[in-house]
Design an enzyme around this catalytic site. Structure first.
Site, mmCIF file in Angstrom:
data_model
loop_
_atom_site.group_PDB
_atom_site.id
_atom_site.type_symbol
_atom_site.label_atom_id
_atom_site.label_comp_id
_atom_site.label_asym_id
_atom_site.label_seq_id
_atom_site.Cartn_x
_atom_site.Cartn_y
_atom_site.Cartn_z
ATOM 1 N N SER A 56 37.442 53.238 27.836
ATOM 2 C CA SER A 56 37.570 52.221 26.778
ATOM 3 C C SER A 56 36.932 52.742 25.490
ATOM 4 O O SER A 56 37.506 52.627 24.406
ATOM 5 C CB SER A 56 36.883 50.918 27.187
ATOM 6 O OG SER A 56 37.521 50.338 28.299
ATOM 7 N N LEU A 150 41.587 47.945 27.841
ATOM 8 C CA LEU A 150 40.274 48.241 27.266
ATOM 9 C C LEU A 150 39.355 47.064 27.546
ATOM 10 O O LEU A 150 39.699 45.921 27.213
ATOM 11 C CB LEU A 150 40.374 48.419 25.743
ATOM 12 C CG LEU A 150 40.778 49.784 25.232
ATOM 13 C CD1 LEU A 150 42.250 50.048 25.485
ATOM 14 C CD2 LEU A 150 40.511 49.880 23.746
ATOM 15 N N LYS A 151 38.224 47.358 28.134
ATOM 16 C CA LYS A 151 37.283 46.264 28.430
ATOM 17 C C LYS A 151 36.308 46.175 27.256
ATOM 18 O O LYS A 151 35.210 46.745 27.276
ATOM 19 C CB LYS A 151 36.574 46.531 29.761
ATOM 20 C CG LYS A 151 35.888 45.296 30.308
ATOM 21 C CD LYS A 151 35.639 45.434 31.785
ATOM 22 C CE LYS A 151 34.743 44.330 32.308
ATOM 23 N NZ LYS A 151 35.282 42.981 32.144
ATOM 24 N N THR A 152 36.722 45.462 26.227
ATOM 25 C CA THR A 152 35.922 45.394 24.999
ATOM 26 C C THR A 152 35.146 44.090 24.926
ATOM 27 O O THR A 152 35.389 43.158 25.691
ATOM 28 C CB THR A 152 36.818 45.484 23.745
ATOM 29 O OG1 THR A 152 37.458 44.212 23.547
ATOM 30 C CG2 THR A 152 37.856 46.579 23.869
ATOM 31 N N TYR A 155 36.504 39.122 23.712
ATOM 32 C CA TYR A 155 37.075 38.381 24.844
ATOM 33 C C TYR A 155 37.643 37.032 24.431
ATOM 34 O O TYR A 155 37.797 36.133 25.261
ATOM 35 C CB TYR A 155 36.018 38.221 25.950
ATOM 36 C CG TYR A 155 36.336 39.102 27.150
ATOM 37 C CD1 TYR A 155 36.575 40.462 26.981
ATOM 38 C CD2 TYR A 155 36.445 38.584 28.436
ATOM 39 C CE1 TYR A 155 36.893 41.274 28.053
ATOM 40 C CE2 TYR A 155 36.762 39.387 29.518
ATOM 41 C CZ TYR A 155 36.985 40.728 29.316
ATOM 42 O OH TYR A 155 37.316 41.532 30.390
#
Ligand code: PMP
Length: 292
Positions: A56, A150-152, A155
């Site tokens: 990410s 992508l774990k940004t 949220y």
């Protein structure tokens, strides 16, 4: 002694674990994170979580100031400092301190923090009765806008969906993509069961490639199940024999109702239960071991 938090190379007390109001993680949601679990002194899939974090950040051109091994050690060190054998671990890397403009080049160094805490388990009822779900109006982020892979720290897509689920009086939301295909829930992936086949949406419809999702795919073969990754619509959910969700915090959760349609018998099905059991066996024997 209170909870110790890892912050930029140091273990500090919770009250001292603060970041600047100029941190772009806060100003713009510019950063990445992971949610990880440890079970009885074993950190489950730590390497996979770290790989996803680096992937990410690579796309965001966010330089993580620690290499993988050092970051792994930092996670373990934080768990030990807090004497936690069973924990939920939140690893966060933000763009760091910049000015009020969004230009990431103004942020000299990323901020890293690691929170380890006792795991607050979901109510037993969730697993015994099954959750209720509703498809919500908010569409999952388009992969060409902000790719859900992508774990940004951004949220809000998921938070809007959660608000809509609450408004609808159900436990959790299902987000569709812009073409109407099922993607995932606000923090879990989704599977359907029909006979000996599990089906889950492929990454390209717009999902996070969940690590629990991958574990289910890995154990399915030896359990006599086939997994297909294929786009499907709400109809396939409604007519599935069973539906379950997967995620690090929730593990494997059975679904009782979707959009007011009863799924299967309306209670946790035999296949879901088998996968819950196998998954627990896995978490009790696999992982990076540490001793307190
Ligand atoms: N989808 C989203 C949007 C999530 O935030 C999560 C939780 N990290 C998942 C799926 C499940 O992923 P994992 O199994 O890696 O926790």
């Amino acid at each position: 002694m209170g909870l110790k938090i890892y912050l930029d190379g140091k273990l500090v007390e919770k009250a001292d674990a603060v970041v600047s109001v100029f941190d772009h993680g806060l100003l713009y949601g510019d950063g990445v994170f992971e949610g990880i679990r440890s079970y009885d002194g074993l950190v489950f899939k730590l390497s996979e979580h770290l790989d996803r974090l680096y992937e990410s950040s690579h796309t965001l051109r966010l330089v993580v100031p620690l290499k993988k091994e050092a970051l792994q050690n930092a996670v373990i060190e934080t768990l030990k400092a807090n004497g936690l054998k069973d924990a939920y671990i939140r690893l966060v890397v933000t763009r760091g301190v910049g000015d009020l403009g969004l230009d990431p080049r103004k942020c000299a160094k990323a901020t890293i923090f690691i929170i380890t805490d006792k795991i607050t388990l979901y109510p037993r009822e969730y697993y015994e009765k099954g959750l209720t779900l509703a498809t919500v109006p908010t569409v999952r982020n388009h992969p060409e806008a902000l790719n859900p892979q992508l774990k940004t720290l951004n949220y809000l897509n998921n938070i809007l969906a959660k608000i809509e689920a609450t408004n609808a009086g159900v436990d959790e939301a299902i987000l569709l993509n812009s073409q109407g295909y099922v993607t995932e829930c606000t923090g879990e992936n989704i599977f359907t069961v029909k006979g000996k086949t599990l089906c889950t949406p492929p990454a390209y419809v717009g999902i996070l490639r969940g690590i629990t999702r991958q574990s289910v795919m890995d154990i399915a073969g030896s359990m006599g199940y086939k997994v297909i990754e294929e786009p499907f619509t709400r109809h396939e959910l409604y007519i599935a024999e069973e539906v379950f969700l997967t995620g690090t915090a929730a593990e494997i959760v059975p679904i009782a109702k979707i959009d007011n349609r009863v799924i299967g018998e309306g209670r946790p099905g035999p296949v879901t239960k088998k996968f819950m059991d196998e998954f627990h066996k896995l978490t009790s024997k696999e992982g990076v071991r540490y001793t307190l």
